[in-house]
Write a protein that holds these residues in place. Structure first.
Motif, mmCIF file in Angstrom:
data_model
loop_
_atom_site.group_PDB
_atom_site.id
_atom_site.type_symbol
_atom_site.label_atom_id
_atom_site.label_comp_id
_atom_site.label_asym_id
_atom_site.label_seq_id
_atom_site.Cartn_x
_atom_site.Cartn_y
_atom_site.Cartn_z
ATOM 1 N N ASN A 11 0.809 -1.232 0.000
ATOM 2 C CA ASN A 11 0.000 0.000 0.000
ATOM 3 C C ASN A 11 0.836 1.274 0.000
ATOM 4 O O ASN A 11 0.328 2.351 0.321
ATOM 5 C CB ASN A 11 -0.973 0.031 1.187
ATOM 6 N N ILE A 12 2.122 1.182 -0.341
ATOM 7 C CA ILE A 12 2.937 2.386 -0.459
ATOM 8 C C ILE A 12 2.437 3.191 -1.663
ATOM 9 O O ILE A 12 2.262 2.636 -2.750
ATOM 10 C CB ILE A 12 4.426 2.033 -0.641
ATOM 11 N N PRO A 13 2.163 4.486 -1.504
ATOM 12 C CA PRO A 13 1.657 5.291 -2.621
ATOM 13 C C PRO A 13 2.601 5.241 -3.825
ATOM 14 O O PRO A 13 3.825 5.319 -3.670
ATOM 15 C CB PRO A 13 1.587 6.705 -2.042
ATOM 16 N N LEU A 14 2.023 5.123 -4.998
ATOM 17 C CA LEU A 14 2.815 5.039 -6.227
ATOM 18 C C LEU A 14 3.731 6.256 -6.379
ATOM 19 O O LEU A 14 4.862 6.138 -6.840
ATOM 20 C CB LEU A 14 1.886 4.938 -7.443
ATOM 21 N N GLN A 15 3.232 7.432 -5.975
ATOM 22 C CA GLN A 15 4.034 8.653 -6.108
ATOM 23 C C GLN A 15 5.308 8.582 -5.270
ATOM 24 O O GLN A 15 6.364 9.060 -5.686
ATOM 25 C CB GLN A 15 3.198 9.880 -5.710
ATOM 26 N N TYR A 16 5.215 7.990 -4.083
ATOM 27 C CA TYR A 16 6.411 7.826 -3.255
ATOM 28 C C TYR A 16 7.364 6.804 -3.861
ATOM 29 O O TYR A 16 8.587 6.935 -3.759
ATOM 30 C CB TYR A 16 6.025 7.372 -1.847
ATOM 31 N N ILE A 17 6.805 5.781 -4.485
ATOM 32 C CA ILE A 17 7.638 4.748 -5.110
ATOM 33 C C ILE A 17 8.416 5.338 -6.285
ATOM 34 O O ILE A 17 9.627 5.128 -6.428
ATOM 35 C CB ILE A 17 6.776 3.568 -5.584
ATOM 36 N N LEU A 18 7.721 6.110 -7.122
ATOM 37 C CA LEU A 18 8.359 6.717 -8.296
ATOM 38 C C LEU A 18 9.213 7.919 -7.903
ATOM 39 O O LEU A 18 10.176 8.255 -8.590
ATOM 40 C CB LEU A 18 7.296 7.148 -9.303
ATOM 41 N N GLY A 19 8.815 8.589 -6.812
ATOM 42 C CA GLY A 19 9.554 9.769 -6.362
ATOM 43 C C GLY A 19 9.079 11.066 -6.981
ATOM 44 O O GLY A 19 9.721 12.103 -6.808
ATOM 45 N N TYR A 20 7.959 11.034 -7.681
ATOM 46 C CA TYR A 20 7.450 12.265 -8.287
ATOM 47 C C TYR A 20 5.956 12.149 -8.560
ATOM 48 O O TYR A 20 5.374 11.056 -8.537
ATOM 49 C CB TYR A 20 8.182 12.566 -9.605
ATOM 50 N N THR A 21 5.352 13.309 -8.828
ATOM 51 C CA THR A 21 3.988 13.380 -9.322
ATOM 52 C C THR A 21 3.874 14.627 -10.185
ATOM 53 O O THR A 21 4.734 15.513 -10.140
ATOM 54 C CB THR A 21 2.964 13.429 -8.175
ATOM 55 N N ASP A 22 2.834 14.718 -10.994
ATOM 56 C CA ASP A 22 2.613 15.882 -11.858
ATOM 57 C C ASP A 22 1.552 16.785 -11.252
ATOM 58 O O ASP A 22 0.551 16.316 -10.693
ATOM 59 C CB ASP A 22 2.181 15.436 -13.259
ATOM 60 N N PHE A 23 1.768 18.093 -11.388
ATOM 61 C CA PHE A 23 0.848 19.087 -10.843
ATOM 62 C C PHE A 23 0.943 20.342 -11.685
ATOM 63 O O PHE A 23 2.043 20.861 -11.897
ATOM 64 C CB PHE A 23 1.203 19.389 -9.377
ATOM 65 N N CYS A 24 -0.187 20.813 -12.181
ATOM 66 C CA CYS A 24 -0.234 22.028 -13.009
ATOM 67 C C CYS A 24 0.754 21.960 -14.175
ATOM 68 O O CYS A 24 1.392 22.962 -14.529
ATOM 69 C CB CYS A 24 0.024 23.269 -12.168
ATOM 70 N N GLY A 25 0.906 20.784 -14.753
ATOM 71 C CA GLY A 25 1.743 20.625 -15.938
ATOM 72 C C GLY A 25 3.228 20.509 -15.659
ATOM 73 O O GLY A 25 4.029 20.537 -16.595
ATOM 74 N N ARG A 27 6.457 18.527 -13.150
ATOM 75 C CA ARG A 27 6.795 17.351 -12.352
ATOM 76 C C ARG A 27 7.418 17.783 -11.024
ATOM 77 O O ARG A 27 8.379 18.537 -10.992
ATOM 78 C CB ARG A 27 7.745 16.447 -13.125
ATOM 79 N N PHE A 28 6.837 17.284 -9.936
ATOM 80 C CA PHE A 28 7.299 17.619 -8.594
ATOM 81 C C PHE A 28 7.804 16.379 -7.873
ATOM 82 O O PHE A 28 7.163 15.327 -7.893
ATOM 83 C CB PHE A 28 6.157 18.236 -7.771
ATOM 84 N N ALA A 29 8.964 16.515 -7.246
ATOM 85 C CA ALA A 29 9.484 15.437 -6.419
ATOM 86 C C ALA A 29 8.625 15.316 -5.166
ATOM 87 O O ALA A 29 8.225 16.311 -4.571
ATOM 88 C CB ALA A 29 10.934 15.714 -6.029
ATOM 89 N N VAL A 30 8.307 14.092 -4.781
ATOM 90 C CA VAL A 30 7.595 13.833 -3.533
ATOM 91 C C VAL A 30 8.233 12.638 -2.846
ATOM 92 O O VAL A 30 8.720 11.720 -3.503
ATOM 93 C CB VAL A 30 6.090 13.558 -3.758
ATOM 94 N N ARG A 31 8.225 12.676 -1.549
ATOM 95 C CA ARG A 31 8.697 11.545 -0.764
ATOM 96 C C ARG A 31 8.070 11.619 0.612
ATOM 97 O O ARG A 31 7.486 12.655 0.971
ATOM 98 C CB ARG A 31 10.226 11.536 -0.688
ATOM 99 N N PRO A 32 8.144 10.548 1.397
ATOM 100 C CA PRO A 32 7.547 10.579 2.727
ATOM 101 C C PRO A 32 8.018 11.803 3.516
ATOM 102 O O PRO A 32 9.184 12.142 3.505
ATOM 103 C CB PRO A 32 8.060 9.274 3.359
ATOM 104 N N GLY A 33 7.056 12.446 4.149
ATOM 105 C CA GLY A 33 7.363 13.679 4.864
ATOM 106 C C GLY A 33 6.628 14.868 4.286
ATOM 107 O O GLY A 33 6.526 15.913 4.920
ATOM 108 N N CYS A 34 6.106 14.711 3.057
ATOM 109 C CA CYS A 34 5.280 15.768 2.469
ATOM 110 C C CYS A 34 4.027 15.144 1.870
ATOM 111 O O CYS A 34 4.039 14.000 1.408
ATOM 112 C CB CYS A 34 6.036 16.571 1.408
ATOM 113 N N LEU A 35 2.955 15.898 1.913
ATOM 114 C CA LEU A 35 1.685 15.449 1.350
ATOM 115 C C LEU A 35 1.804 15.340 -0.168
ATOM 116 O O LEU A 35 2.433 16.174 -0.812
ATOM 117 C CB LEU A 35 0.589 16.447 1.713
#
Length: 219
Positions: A11-25, A27-35
């Motif tokens: 159940n680890i979020p896919l965004q944390y696994i990949l290390g990024y997500t897209d927002f407003c066109g 790519r933003f890095a995401v990892r545990p510790g930030c929403l």
């Protein structure tokens, strides 16, 4: 693929696994510790574009920096605060990676530092999930995303909106705007709080799922 699959099964979020997500066109890095930025929050950013084409912005509780960076990329002069040093580290990385300058400040909005600064726009997506909603939440959110960024206090679910609106009353420029992401279950109560604080033209707006998700208020 096997490693990714094994993490997804936990159940680890896919965004944390990949290390990024897209927002407003972008790519933003995401990892545990930030929403993890949500698609519906993009509409909050779009509302800023409709109100003012330029100006100064304060983003309270910036998290990954998705709101702050998206606005800075459009030419707004942005200050971004967060109580979490870990989240600010990620936000700074995203700002540097996307080539924008933002004034990041480690600050708790419940105990803000004294300042004479004023901004044209104050925007925030604060913690608003009530603990009573936990039973409806997916495990990939509940077990891995920071509760500090998710949950409001049980005894005062509007705590952050009370503090943010009072802070905005003192630190918005005349004619400034307050934009907030809210809990759709408390939309009317939140709007009444913002009105009582002293704002006018308090509007509730729907998100992409047609839920009452945002408040826009004029000083």
């Amino acid at each position: 693929m096997e490693e990714i699959t094994s993490q997804l099964l936990k159940n680890i979020p896919l965004q944390y696994i990949l290390g990024y997500t897209d927002f407003c066109g972008h790519r933003f890095a995401v990892r545990p510790g930030c929403l993890i930025p949500r698609p519906e929050t993009q509409r909050l950013v779009e509302e800023v574009f409709l109100l003012r084409e330029s100006g100064t912005v304060l983003d309270i509780g910036t998290g990954s920096g998705c709101i702050a960076v998206s606005l800075a990329l459009q030419g707004y002069r942005v200050t971004a605060t967060d109580v979490s040093a870990q989240a600010l580290e990620i936000a700074r990385h995203n700002a540097e990676n996307l080539g924008v300058e933002i004034d990041f400040v480690n600050e708790d909005i419940l105990h803000p530092k004294e300042t004479c600064k004023r901004w044209d726009i104050i925007i925030s997506n604060p913690p608003y999930v009530m603990p009573s909603e936990m039973h409806d939440m997916d495990h990939n959110v509940l077990d891995y995303e920071p509760h500090l960024a998710l949950f409001a206090p049980t005894d005062d679910p509007l705590l952050f909106y009370n503090h943010i609106s009072r802070y905005a009353l003192q630190h918005l420029s005349p004619g400034g705007w307050l934009l907030l992401e809210i809990n759709h279950l408390l939309a009317d109560e939140t709007a009444r709080l913002i009105t009582k604080t002293g704002f006018v033209d308090v509007r509730i707006k729907n998100d992409i799922y047609e839920k009452e998700r945002f408040i826009i208020a004029h000083l």
